[in-house]
Write an enzyme that holds these catalytic residues in place. Sequence first.
Site, PDB file in Angstrom:
ATOM      1  CG  HIS A  90      23.720 -52.297  73.085  1.00 22.39           C
ATOM      2  ND1 HIS A  90      23.513 -50.570  73.081  1.00 22.39           N
ATOM      3  CD2 HIS A  90      24.201 -51.944  71.349  1.00 22.39           C
ATOM      4  CE1 HIS A  90      23.402 -50.094  71.854  1.00 22.39           C
ATOM      5  NE2 HIS A  90      24.185 -50.846  71.085  1.00 22.39           N
ATOM      6  CG  ASP A 116      26.372 -54.888  64.055  1.00 18.50           C
ATOM      7  OD1 ASP A 116      26.299 -54.415  63.396  1.00 18.50           O
ATOM      8  OD2 ASP A 116      26.498 -53.958  64.942  1.00 18.50           O
TER       9      ASP A 116
END
Length: 372
Positions: free
Chosen positions: A257, A308
């Site tokens: 991320h 996700d």
Amino acid sequence: MTVTRGLEGIIATTSSVSSIIDDNLTYVGYNIDDLAEHASFEEVVYLLWHRKLPNLEQLSEIKRQLAENAKIPQQVIDHFKTYPIKRVHPMAALRTAVSLLGLFDEEADDMSPEANYRKAIRLQAQLPIIVTSFARIRKGLEPIEPRTDLSMAANFLYTLLGEEPNEVAVEAFNKALVLHADHELNASTFTARVCVATLSDVYSGVTSAIGALKGPLHGGANEAVMKMLSEIGEVENVESYINEKFANKEKIMGFGHRVYRKGDPRAKHLKKMSEKLTKLTGQPKWYEMSTKIEELVTARKPLPPNVDFYSASMYHSLGIDHDLFTPIFAVSRVSGWLAHILEQYENNRLIRPRAEYVGPEKQIYIPVEQRG
Ligand SMILES: CC(C)(COP(=O)(O)OP(=O)(O)OC[C@H]1O[C@@H](n2cnc3c(N)ncnc32)[C@H](O)[C@@H]1OP(=O)(O)O)[C@@H](O)C(=O)NCCC(=O)NCCS
């Protein structure tokens, strides 16, 4: 000039919609863990747009408005039927459909705050039905009209799959909607804000945001995770698959991320729901493969799973087609895009950064006939 590639760490605006501080995500100051455990998606939509939680009356009013505006124009359905439907990705169909919605909205170019709010309601209400209608039409099935007595989470599954979903499915789907609703200045939200900061309309803002979400480094990652799980196939294949990915220096989808360092606080909720649902539907291998991947990836690199990663196996166990995973992200994230679009209009300034020029200089123009 200092160049910051990818605008990493750049503070481009102020916002009171959501924040990520020390790996904690909050919507208007409410911790995402609390909201994931207790809130309905409709409450979160209200929270993001009004920056306060609704009371009972306000909640029932926004639910009524969303339910009354959920029907999509027949022209959108007819348009879908003209597509080369077998090869059109649902994100591309959604992007076009939202742009098309703008053509049929008489208020599309009315920039008053009241008209913009009404458009926000219509977009939020209609995006799920666009996705489920397209998903059915491409299978030769008729779209199903949303019911006014079901929540947005239940209605999505009902209008997609044609039967009323069970409680666990609704709980899981509602959680997924709540967790994906907003995320500070992520790529698609930034895109939406850049677009409307030119004082372009709400439909243009949402259409461009859908384009940004579609990419595999952003919303497209959930579909890519499921592709990876399908390729791996069985738990015993995980180790060699992951080793090969690392050996080839390929990215593992659903990990890493830009902002979080210790981990994405949304992932644990989806992990729990993935475990519950994959067991309940007799497909625990998808969860087992996922945990094994997490174990192997995090042992090699400080790359925790992101939102996700576990949403993929969860959606799969709900019987949802894999290429609908990213459109589902959009169905939720449109609430955040709209909150940011409305916030941008409230205190607008054109967003226009600079680029450091690194191309050739002092070139002499030569007429085309004389060029070699
Ligand atoms: C999310 C993401 C785009 C962030 O990108 P970023 O902040 O620009 O980070 P970078 O791509 O520059 O990665 C930094 C380092 O971590 C590595 N890395 C990042 N994500 C990785 C992943 N998923 N798998 C393997 N390595 C990864 C990079 O290879 C790079 O290593 P290096 O410094 O040795 O070259 C990136 O982590 C990624 O591509 N993840 C996979 C896609 C995904 O799941 N996206 C959804 C995000 S919610």
